[in-house]
Scaffold this motif. Structure first.
Motif, PDB file in Angstrom:
ATOM      1  N   UNK A  29       0.936  -1.257  -0.028  1.00  0.00           N
ATOM      2  CA  UNK A  29       0.137   0.133   0.087  1.00  0.00           C
ATOM      3  C   UNK A  29       0.770   1.234   0.115  1.00  0.00           C
ATOM      4  N   UNK A  30       1.985   1.404   0.692  1.00  0.00           N
ATOM      5  CA  UNK A  30       2.777   2.520   0.749  1.00  0.00           C
ATOM      6  C   UNK A  30       3.485   2.787  -0.131  1.00  0.00           C
ATOM      7  N   UNK A  31       3.947   1.710  -0.755  1.00  0.00           N
ATOM      8  CA  UNK A  31       4.753   1.768  -2.083  1.00  0.00           C
ATOM      9  C   UNK A  31       3.896   2.361  -3.480  1.00  0.00           C
ATOM     10  N   UNK A  32       2.619   1.850  -3.339  1.00  0.00           N
ATOM     11  CA  UNK A  32       1.726   2.110  -4.205  1.00  0.00           C
ATOM     12  C   UNK A  32       1.053   3.465  -4.362  1.00  0.00           C
ATOM     13  N   UNK A  33       0.972   4.013  -3.108  1.00  0.00           N
ATOM     14  CA  UNK A  33       0.501   5.206  -2.873  1.00  0.00           C
ATOM     15  C   UNK A  33       1.518   6.359  -2.828  1.00  0.00           C
ATOM     16  N   UNK A  34       2.901   6.015  -2.768  1.00  0.00           N
ATOM     17  CA  UNK A  34       3.861   6.778  -2.441  1.00  0.00           C
ATOM     18  C   UNK A  34       4.230   7.350  -1.367  1.00  0.00           C
ATOM     19  N   UNK A  35       3.579   6.525  -0.318  1.00  0.00           N
ATOM     20  CA  UNK A  35       3.519   7.368   1.017  1.00  0.00           C
ATOM     21  C   UNK A  35       4.724   6.946   1.684  1.00  0.00           C
ATOM     22  N   UNK A  36       5.180   7.766   2.676  1.00  0.00           N
ATOM     23  CA  UNK A  36       6.518   7.661   3.352  1.00  0.00           C
ATOM     24  C   UNK A  36       6.400   6.600   4.615  1.00  0.00           C
ATOM     25  N   UNK A  37       4.976   6.842   5.146  1.00  0.00           N
ATOM     26  CA  UNK A  37       4.902   5.919   6.332  1.00  0.00           C
ATOM     27  C   UNK A  37       3.164   5.707   6.507  1.00  0.00           C
ATOM     28  N   UNK A  38       2.919   5.008   7.539  1.00  0.00           N
ATOM     29  CA  UNK A  38       1.504   4.686   7.668  1.00  0.00           C
ATOM     30  C   UNK A  38       0.701   6.062   7.958  1.00  0.00           C
ATOM     31  N   UNK A  39       1.241   6.939   8.418  1.00  0.00           N
ATOM     32  CA  UNK A  39       0.517   8.478   8.966  1.00  0.00           C
ATOM     33  C   UNK A  39       0.401   9.090   7.515  1.00  0.00           C
ATOM     34  N   UNK A  40       1.263   8.889   6.570  1.00  0.00           N
ATOM     35  CA  UNK A  40       0.850   9.579   5.097  1.00  0.00           C
ATOM     36  C   UNK A  40      -0.055   8.657   4.673  1.00  0.00           C
ATOM     37  N   UNK A  41      -0.244   7.449   4.645  1.00  0.00           N
ATOM     38  CA  UNK A  41      -1.306   6.568   3.802  1.00  0.00           C
ATOM     39  C   UNK A  41      -2.620   7.107   4.460  1.00  0.00           C
ATOM     40  N   UNK A  42      -2.678   7.126   5.956  1.00  0.00           N
ATOM     41  CA  UNK A  42      -3.788   7.424   6.562  1.00  0.00           C
ATOM     42  C   UNK A  42      -4.483   8.818   6.028  1.00  0.00           C
ATOM     43  N   UNK A  43      -3.661  10.030   5.930  1.00  0.00           N
ATOM     44  CA  UNK A  43      -3.904  11.174   5.478  1.00  0.00           C
ATOM     45  C   UNK A  43      -4.313  11.122   3.893  1.00  0.00           C
ATOM     46  N   UNK A  44      -3.629  10.172   3.263  1.00  0.00           N
ATOM     47  CA  UNK A  44      -4.102   9.806   1.886  1.00  0.00           C
ATOM     48  C   UNK A  44      -5.575   9.573   1.873  1.00  0.00           C
ATOM     49  N   UNK A  45      -5.520   8.460   2.600  1.00  0.00           N
ATOM     50  CA  UNK A  45      -6.973   7.716   2.501  1.00  0.00           C
ATOM     51  C   UNK A  45      -8.231   8.694   2.878  1.00  0.00           C
ATOM     52  N   UNK A  46      -7.881   9.683   3.693  1.00  0.00           N
ATOM     53  CA  UNK A  46      -8.902  10.501   4.225  1.00  0.00           C
ATOM     54  C   UNK A  46      -9.192  11.804   3.134  1.00  0.00           C
ATOM     55  N   UNK A  47      -7.983  12.188   2.636  1.00  0.00           N
ATOM     56  CA  UNK A  47      -8.045  13.138   1.375  1.00  0.00           C
ATOM     57  C   UNK A  47      -8.633  12.589   0.183  1.00  0.00           C
ATOM     58  N   UNK A  48      -8.623  11.482   0.028  1.00  0.00           N
ATOM     59  CA  UNK A  48      -9.188  10.948  -1.341  1.00  0.00           C
ATOM     60  C   UNK A  48     -10.492  10.095  -1.007  1.00  0.00           C
ATOM     61  N   UNK A  49     -11.126  10.323  -0.153  1.00  0.00           N
ATOM     62  CA  UNK A  49     -12.380   9.957   0.295  1.00  0.00           C
ATOM     63  C   UNK A  49     -12.619   8.232   0.122  1.00  0.00           C
ATOM     64  N   UNK A  50     -11.381   7.816   0.554  1.00  0.00           N
ATOM     65  CA  UNK A  50     -11.443   6.364   0.978  1.00  0.00           C
ATOM     66  C   UNK A  50     -12.361   6.019   2.251  1.00  0.00           C
ATOM     67  N   UNK A  51     -11.972   6.937   3.188  1.00  0.00           N
ATOM     68  CA  UNK A  51     -12.771   6.560   4.453  1.00  0.00           C
ATOM     69  C   UNK A  51     -13.453   8.056   4.357  1.00  0.00           C
ATOM     70  N   UNK A  52     -14.538   7.973   5.310  1.00  0.00           N
ATOM     71  CA  UNK A  52     -15.144   9.298   5.728  1.00  0.00           C
ATOM     72  C   UNK A  52     -14.523   9.709   6.862  1.00  0.00           C
ATOM     73  N   UNK A  53     -14.461  11.200   7.099  1.00  0.00           N
ATOM     74  CA  UNK A  53     -14.082  12.071   8.090  1.00  0.00           C
ATOM     75  C   UNK A  53     -14.954  11.696   9.369  1.00  0.00           C
TER      76      UNK A  53
END
Length: 232
Positions: A208-232
């Motif tokens: 997941x981190x590699x495909x999203x280009x996310x540095x770490x889990x925190x960045x992946x969580x932010x990405x998920x919320x920014x892109x509507x993968x989960x609701x706020x």
């Protein structure tokens, strides 16, 4: 299994002594300590700990800048757990931007400190639900609101569709893992929820981190919320 090797970086000797007592009682090895950010950088390089418990306010170089330099080093380095007295948003966001794996307040209990060190040593991020909300709120505040009720409705529809289907580039299982990361679940909790092994979860998280280009889990969580993968 070898003991987790910890470096303590704090300008208060009493605090370092207290942390040492707690961590060593839990079977960890405190390999050294530092009273300034500059000393922490040197000690990280020479002692090669698994985890650094990093204070923020220290002489010479503060803990946040020290964290940034340690994480940015070309060779793989330790995970950094920022431990501070101050529950300030600017410290929290600067710590995450610097690459810290966790953020803990000094009023946490001994068990919480031990658990936090173990979490970041295992490659997980210490991102409690309330911290997640503050991170997402920060990014949401930087995003423009929908221009009209119709635009808002289109956005809501897109969010519902995103949560029902895999994210582009991710497999269905990787998308499930991303959503559970965004819910602040640990690898062990994700494994239990999906009925798979922790080693498999780690592989999915890495993908997941590699495909999203996310540095770490925190960045992946932010990405998920920014892109509507989960609701706020």
């Amino acid at each position: 299994m070898s003991a987790i090797r910890v470096l303590l970086a704090d300008d208060h000797a009493v605090m370092r002594a207290g942390f040492r007592m707690i961590l060593e009682a839990a079977g960890m090895e405190v390999v050294g300590d530092a009273a300034t950010g500059a000393e922490a950088i040197d000690a990280a390089r020479s002692l090669r700990p698994d985890v650094i418990c990093m204070d923020v306010q220290m002489p010479d170089l503060d803990g946040l800048e020290a964290t940034r330099r340690i994480v940015a080093a070309p060779e793989p380095g330790p995970a950094v757990l920022v431990v501070t007295t101050f529950d300030r948003d600017d410290y929290l966001f600067r710590a995450l931007e610097a690459g810290a794996s966790g953020f803990l307040l000094k009023n946490a209990g001994p068990e919480e400190l031990v658990a936090a060190v173990r979490i970041v040593a295992a490659g997980d991020a210490l991102l409690a639900p309330e911290v997640t909300r503050r991170v997402i709120a920060r990014f949401a505040a930087a995003s423009p609101p929908p221009a009209s009720p119709a635009a808002h409705a289109r956005t809501a529809t897109a969010v519902r569709a995103a949560t029902a289907t895999p994210v582009a580039g991710l497999t269905e299982r990787e998308t499930e893992v991303l959503r559970l990361l965004a819910a602040a679940l640990s690898n062990g909790e994700i494994a239990a929820r999906l009925y798979i092994g922790e080693a498999t979860v780690k592989t999915h998280v890495s993908n997941v981190l590699q495909k999203l280009g996310a540095r770490d889990r925190v960045a992946a969580v932010v990405w998920a919320h920014r892109h509507g993968v989960v609701g706020d």
